[in-house]
Design a protein around this motif. Structure first.
Motif, PDB file in Angstrom:
ATOM      1  N   SER A  22      37.410 -28.379 110.379  1.00 44.55           N
ATOM      2  CA  SER A  22      37.825 -29.402 109.417  1.00 44.55           C
ATOM      3  C   SER A  22      39.314 -29.702 109.448  1.00 44.55           C
ATOM      4  CB  SER A  22      37.440 -28.953 107.990  1.00 44.55           C
ATOM      5  OG  SER A  22      38.123 -27.762 107.635  1.00 44.55           O
ATOM      6  N   VAL A  23      40.092 -28.824 110.052  1.00 38.30           N
ATOM      7  CA  VAL A  23      41.541 -28.933 109.913  1.00 38.30           C
ATOM      8  C   VAL A  23      42.139 -30.042 110.776  1.00 38.30           C
ATOM      9  CG1 VAL A  23      42.186 -27.330 111.749  1.00 38.30           C
ATOM     10  CG2 VAL A  23      43.605 -27.481 109.698  1.00 38.30           C
ATOM     11  N   MET A  24      41.474 -30.404 111.886  1.00 37.88           N
ATOM     12  CA  MET A  24      42.086 -31.323 112.831  1.00 37.88           C
ATOM     13  C   MET A  24      41.645 -32.769 112.677  1.00 37.88           C
ATOM     14  SD  MET A  24      44.250 -29.516 114.367  1.00 37.88           S
ATOM     15  CE  MET A  24      44.750 -30.517 115.747  1.00 37.88           C
ATOM     16  N   ASN A  25      40.646 -33.022 111.829  1.00 38.50           N
ATOM     17  CA  ASN A  25      40.182 -34.401 111.682  1.00 38.50           C
ATOM     18  C   ASN A  25      41.268 -35.314 111.141  1.00 38.50           C
ATOM     19  OD1 ASN A  25      37.128 -34.681 112.246  1.00 38.50           O
ATOM     20  ND2 ASN A  25      37.291 -32.758 111.143  1.00 38.50           N
ATOM     21  N   GLY A 146      40.896 -27.101 104.825  1.00 38.24           N
ATOM     22  CA  GLY A 146      41.172 -27.660 106.140  1.00 38.24           C
ATOM     23  C   GLY A 146      41.958 -28.958 106.149  1.00 38.24           C
ATOM     24  N   PRO A 147      41.468 -30.020 105.496  1.00 43.06           N
ATOM     25  CA  PRO A 147      42.185 -31.295 105.576  1.00 43.06           C
ATOM     26  C   PRO A 147      43.606 -31.248 105.023  1.00 43.06           C
ATOM     27  CG  PRO A 147      39.943 -31.646 104.820  1.00 43.06           C
ATOM     28  CD  PRO A 147      40.167 -30.169 104.821  1.00 43.06           C
ATOM     29  N   ILE A 148      43.792 -30.592 103.885  1.00 42.22           N
ATOM     30  CA  ILE A 148      45.129 -30.565 103.291  1.00 42.22           C
ATOM     31  C   ILE A 148      46.068 -29.679 104.107  1.00 42.22           C
ATOM     32  CG2 ILE A 148      44.586 -28.669 101.703  1.00 42.22           C
ATOM     33  CD1 ILE A 148      46.790 -31.713 100.905  1.00 42.22           C
ATOM     34  N   LEU A 149      45.545 -28.541 104.623  1.00 41.09           N
ATOM     35  CA  LEU A 149      46.371 -27.667 105.453  1.00 41.09           C
ATOM     36  C   LEU A 149      46.738 -28.361 106.759  1.00 41.09           C
ATOM     37  CD1 LEU A 149      47.652 -24.904 105.984  1.00 41.09           C
ATOM     38  CD2 LEU A 149      45.444 -24.131 106.885  1.00 41.09           C
ATOM     39  N   GLY A 150      45.736 -29.013 107.371  1.00 41.63           N
ATOM     40  CA  GLY A 150      46.014 -29.731 108.609  1.00 41.63           C
ATOM     41  C   GLY A 150      46.998 -30.870 108.400  1.00 41.63           C
ATOM     42  N   GLY A 151      46.840 -31.592 107.281  1.00 36.04           N
ATOM     43  CA  GLY A 151      47.764 -32.679 106.987  1.00 36.04           C
ATOM     44  C   GLY A 151      49.175 -32.193 106.749  1.00 36.04           C
ATOM     45  N   TRP A 152      49.321 -31.102 105.982  1.00 35.88           N
ATOM     46  CA  TRP A 152      50.657 -30.567 105.701  1.00 35.88           C
ATOM     47  C   TRP A 152      51.317 -30.057 106.973  1.00 35.88           C
ATOM     48  CZ3 TRP A 152      52.396 -25.512 106.422  1.00 35.88           C
ATOM     49  CH2 TRP A 152      53.696 -25.273 105.951  1.00 35.88           C
ATOM     50  N   ALA A 153      50.571 -29.262 107.761  1.00 35.02           N
ATOM     51  CA  ALA A 153      51.159 -28.688 108.968  1.00 35.02           C
ATOM     52  C   ALA A 153      51.547 -29.781 109.963  1.00 35.02           C
ATOM     53  CB  ALA A 153      50.164 -27.716 109.611  1.00 35.02           C
ATOM     54  N   THR A 154      50.684 -30.794 110.116  1.00 32.33           N
ATOM     55  CA  THR A 154      50.963 -31.858 111.075  1.00 32.33           C
ATOM     56  C   THR A 154      52.159 -32.693 110.654  1.00 32.33           C
ATOM     57  OG1 THR A 154      48.615 -31.970 111.665  1.00 32.33           O
ATOM     58  CG2 THR A 154      49.976 -33.878 112.232  1.00 32.33           C
ATOM     59  N   THR A 155      52.297 -32.949 109.345  1.00 33.85           N
ATOM     60  CA  THR A 155      53.374 -33.795 108.855  1.00 33.85           C
ATOM     61  C   THR A 155      54.701 -33.051 108.772  1.00 33.85           C
ATOM     62  OG1 THR A 155      51.791 -35.088 107.567  1.00 33.85           O
ATOM     63  CG2 THR A 155      54.108 -35.294 106.958  1.00 33.85           C
ATOM     64  N   GLU A 156      54.684 -31.837 108.244  1.00 34.02           N
ATOM     65  CA  GLU A 156      55.925 -31.101 107.991  1.00 34.02           C
ATOM     66  C   GLU A 156      56.353 -30.230 109.173  1.00 34.02           C
ATOM     67  OE1 GLU A 156      57.677 -31.713 105.372  1.00 34.02           O
ATOM     68  OE2 GLU A 156      56.160 -33.018 104.477  1.00 34.02           O
ATOM     69  N   LEU A 157      55.407 -29.717 109.953  1.00 33.03           N
ATOM     70  CA  LEU A 157      55.725 -28.834 111.072  1.00 33.03           C
ATOM     71  C   LEU A 157      55.132 -29.414 112.353  1.00 33.03           C
ATOM     72  CD1 LEU A 157      54.930 -25.468 109.217  1.00 33.03           C
ATOM     73  CD2 LEU A 157      57.193 -26.454 109.639  1.00 33.03           C
ATOM     74  N   THR A 158      54.020 -28.871 112.766  1.00 33.02           N
ATOM     75  CA  THR A 158      53.276 -29.367 113.920  1.00 33.02           C
ATOM     76  C   THR A 158      51.855 -28.840 113.814  1.00 33.02           C
ATOM     77  OG1 THR A 158      52.990 -29.208 116.326  1.00 33.02           O
ATOM     78  CG2 THR A 158      54.169 -27.409 115.252  1.00 33.02           C
ATOM     79  N   TRP A 159      50.902 -29.603 114.346  1.00 31.55           N
ATOM     80  CA  TRP A 159      49.508 -29.141 114.307  1.00 31.55           C
ATOM     81  C   TRP A 159      49.333 -27.837 115.068  1.00 31.55           C
ATOM     82  CZ3 TRP A 159      47.466 -28.588 119.131  1.00 31.55           C
ATOM     83  CH2 TRP A 159      48.055 -29.338 120.155  1.00 31.55           C
ATOM     84  N   ARG A 160      50.242 -27.532 115.973  1.00 35.57           N
ATOM     85  CA  ARG A 160      50.119 -26.321 116.799  1.00 35.57           C
ATOM     86  C   ARG A 160      50.225 -25.045 115.961  1.00 35.57           C
ATOM     87  NH1 ARG A 160      50.732 -27.826 122.279  1.00 35.57           N
ATOM     88  NH2 ARG A 160      51.507 -29.956 122.517  1.00 35.57           N
ATOM     89  N   LEU A 309      49.351 -35.754 106.176  1.00 36.33           N
ATOM     90  CA  LEU A 309      49.372 -35.088 104.873  1.00 36.33           C
ATOM     91  C   LEU A 309      48.742 -35.966 103.804  1.00 36.33           C
ATOM     92  CD1 LEU A 309      50.192 -32.788 103.039  1.00 36.33           C
ATOM     93  CD2 LEU A 309      52.484 -33.795 102.861  1.00 36.33           C
ATOM     94  N   ASP A 310      49.105 -37.234 103.776  1.00 35.22           N
ATOM     95  CA  ASP A 310      48.501 -38.156 102.797  1.00 35.22           C
ATOM     96  C   ASP A 310      46.991 -38.262 103.009  1.00 35.22           C
ATOM     97  OD1 ASP A 310      50.916 -38.683 101.585  1.00 35.22           O
ATOM     98  OD2 ASP A 310      51.353 -40.426 102.833  1.00 35.22           O
ATOM     99  N   THR A 311      46.577 -38.261 104.278  1.00 35.59           N
ATOM    100  CA  THR A 311      45.143 -38.313 104.578  1.00 35.59           C
ATOM    101  C   THR A 311      44.433 -37.091 104.021  1.00 35.59           C
ATOM    102  OG1 THR A 311      45.544 -39.582 106.596  1.00 35.59           O
ATOM    103  CG2 THR A 311      43.438 -38.427 106.432  1.00 35.59           C
ATOM    104  N   GLY A 312      45.022 -35.907 104.224  1.00 40.73           N
ATOM    105  CA  GLY A 312      44.433 -34.687 103.688  1.00 40.73           C
ATOM    106  C   GLY A 312      44.322 -34.707 102.175  1.00 40.73           C
TER     107      GLY A 312
END
Length: 539
Positions: A22-25, A146-160, A309-312
């Motif tokens: 769920s985290v990468m969608n 998943g969605p909120i964690l993935g959104g935060w990490a992708t926006t503020e840091l990196t999805w990696r 992040l907004d998507t999450g």
């Protein structure tokens, strides 16, 4: 640490497995930019991850019977951690696919069936029922986070960083796994059915490949197809080939059962109507959920321009309500039948999807969108609260590993088909709607319309309208024609997303037809006593 240690280890493993799905969608658009690729390519990678799990889940369950469930659990975690580490460092899309889709998928195919069986091995009576409830709740939490964690990490840091975190969590589970126990083997270890493994994996893989490629090849009329048998698209032929391979798998299993060999799957398990209904329900649930989770990020990111992040945050209501409804649904089992709860969940889900169709428009209807997503999560959560426990309680103790393999095969097949089918419908709908609108637009000349038709002949990718505008300007089109093309593409996006939701709603309607074999008596979910479990044990 008492009985909490094994439960913490198993629950953490379940959390990692669900989180990864769920985290990468919500990071689709970021992945497209990072790897300079297309939505279709990322769709294929996501689908491949679910597909690898679906293809090899039965094999993973049997390997657990051969080498021991705890050893299969640990081995799968090591493979999964290697895949996560490779994914975190992936320089190209191909490496991403190997790490995320292949290695993580293969590791999960070992972990998940063993996890279900280890719950039964380490807990008895009421403790076992409570443990299954915790595992189910943690699965809901993984979907929620998943969605909120993935959104935060992708926006503020990196999805990696998500995959680095998975390596850390897996290391923790490996340390805790020494607390897990399993009963001594009371019979010789079975041998792996290699022919059955190949037939089941190829059958499932071929069916999903056909569905995934349908947006490129077409369903009936051929488009960009490598071959055109009888002047038709190869899609239905590929799907039919997959069905034939699965028929061959079933025939081979019967031969193994009546001979001296060990089958990959005891087909007698499927004679249980509640088990069959539970498996179909799990397949439908994941097909519907992953279909919606593929459509919504496209709408929020590529139509509305939101970041990950907004998507999450916008998708959080479905995740939260799914977790809450799953917890409440397990308590409702003492007052309502499994059939009543699952049917209520499906009706709520269908209504929520229809409501979402009204909110998919060029501007976000904030409150209505949140309420619709929350209703969707409630319906899904009610289904989650019943189906996993139903499958496990419908078989005896010796059949739990195979039932777990069937359970997760159904879930992952549903996930991969959901992404493939709904994704194909959205992309095909986008192409058709865009070409139709351009041809009917008075602001677009016949010459430009013809050029667009040629360019879109092999399919239109789902991108932001900014990229369409840039492409039109690079082609030397005047401002009026460019604006017309952008408007047409934006309207086609909305129509194609609604087409995807319509298809998902039809899947919900079709799922209702398969609920008649669900237990209709309050508290009836399968064999509970030792005597009943022995009776349900496969030969």
């Amino acid at each position: 640490m008492g009985r909490r240690g094994p439960l913490i280890a198993l629950a953490t493993a379940q959390f990692v497995m669900v989180l990864d799905q769920s985290v990468m969608n919500v990071s689709i658009s970021t992945l497209v930019d990072d790897f300079d690729t297309t939505v279709s390519a990322i769709q294929a990678v996501i689908t491949l991850y679910c597909l690898v799990m679906a293809m090899f889940m039965l094999t993973g369950a049997k390997i657990g019977d051969i080498i021991g469930r705890r050893r299969a659990f640990v081995t799968g975690l090591v493979v999964y951690a290697c895949g996560s580490a490779l994914t975190a460092a992936a320089p190209t899309l191909a490496v991403l696919a190997v790490g995320w889709s292949v290695l993580e998928g293969a590791g999960a195919a070992l972990v998940l069936p063993a996890l279900v069986a280890l719950v039964a091995d380490n807990f008895t009576g009421r403790e076992r029922a409570a443990a299954y409830a915790v595992i189910g709740g943690v699965a809901g939490a993984g979907i929620a986070v998943g969605p909120i964690l993935g959104g935060w990490a992708t926006t503020e840091l990196t999805w990696r960083v998500i995959f680095v975190g998975e390596v850390v969590l897996v290391a923790f589970v490996l340390l805790m796994s020494r607390l897990l126990t399993e009963p001594a083997r009371d019979r010789p270890a079975p041998r792996l059915d290699l022919v059955g493994t190949v037939l089941s994996a190829c059958g499932i893989g071929t069916i999903v490949l056909g569905a995934l490629q349908s947006s490129t090849w077409g369903w009936i009329r051929p488009k960009d197809a490598p071959v055109e048998p009888f002047g038709l698209s190869p899609t239905l032929f590929v799907v039919a080939l997959g069905g034939a391979l699965l028929w061959g798998f079933a025939a081979w299993q019967r031969r193994r059962e009546h001979g001296a060999g060990d089958p990959l799957l005891h087909l007698d398990l499927l004679k249980s109507p509640p088990l069959r209904a539970g498996l179909i329900g799990l397949l439908s649930q994941n097909l519907i959920l992953m279909g919606v989770f593929f459509v919504m990020p496209l709408y929020l990111q590529l139509v509305l321009g939101m970041n990950a992040l907004d998507t999450g945050v916008r998708m959080l209501p479905v995740s939260i309500m799914m977790f809450v409804a799953a917890a409440v649904g397990s308590r409702l089992s003492s007052r309502f039948s499994v059939r009543a709860i699952v049917r209520t969940g499906l009706v709520l889900t269908g209504g929520a999807i229809l409501a979402l169709m009204a909110t998919v428009r060029p501007d976000l209807a904030g409150a209505a969108f949140a309420i619709s997503m929350g209703a969707l999560g409630t319906g899904m959560g009610l289904m989650v609260s019943q189906l996993g426990n139903l499958v496990q309680s419908s078989v005896g103790s010796s059949g739990r590993a195979e039932a777990g393999g069937l359970q997760y095969t159904g879930q992952q097949l549903g996930s991969s088909l959901g992404i493939a089918l709904i994704g194909a419908i959205v992309l095909a709908g986008l192409t058709g709607a865009f070409m139709s609108k351009v041809e009917q637009n008075d602001r677009v000349s016949a010459q430009v319309a013809q050029q667009v038709g040629v360019a879109a002949g092999t399919g239109v990718d789902f991108v932001s309208t900014d990229r369409i505008e840039a492409a039109a300007r690079n082609a030397g089109l005047d401002e009026a024609t460019t604006d017309a093309l952008v408007d047409d593409y934006g309207e086609a996006q909305i129509l194609s997303l609604k087409a995807g939701l319509v298809a998902t709603a039809l899947l919900v309607l079709g799922s209702l037809a398969f609920t008649r074999d669900l237990p209709r008596t309050v508290g009836a979910s399968g064999p509970q006593s030792p005597a009943a479990e022995d009776a349900a044990r496969p030969a």
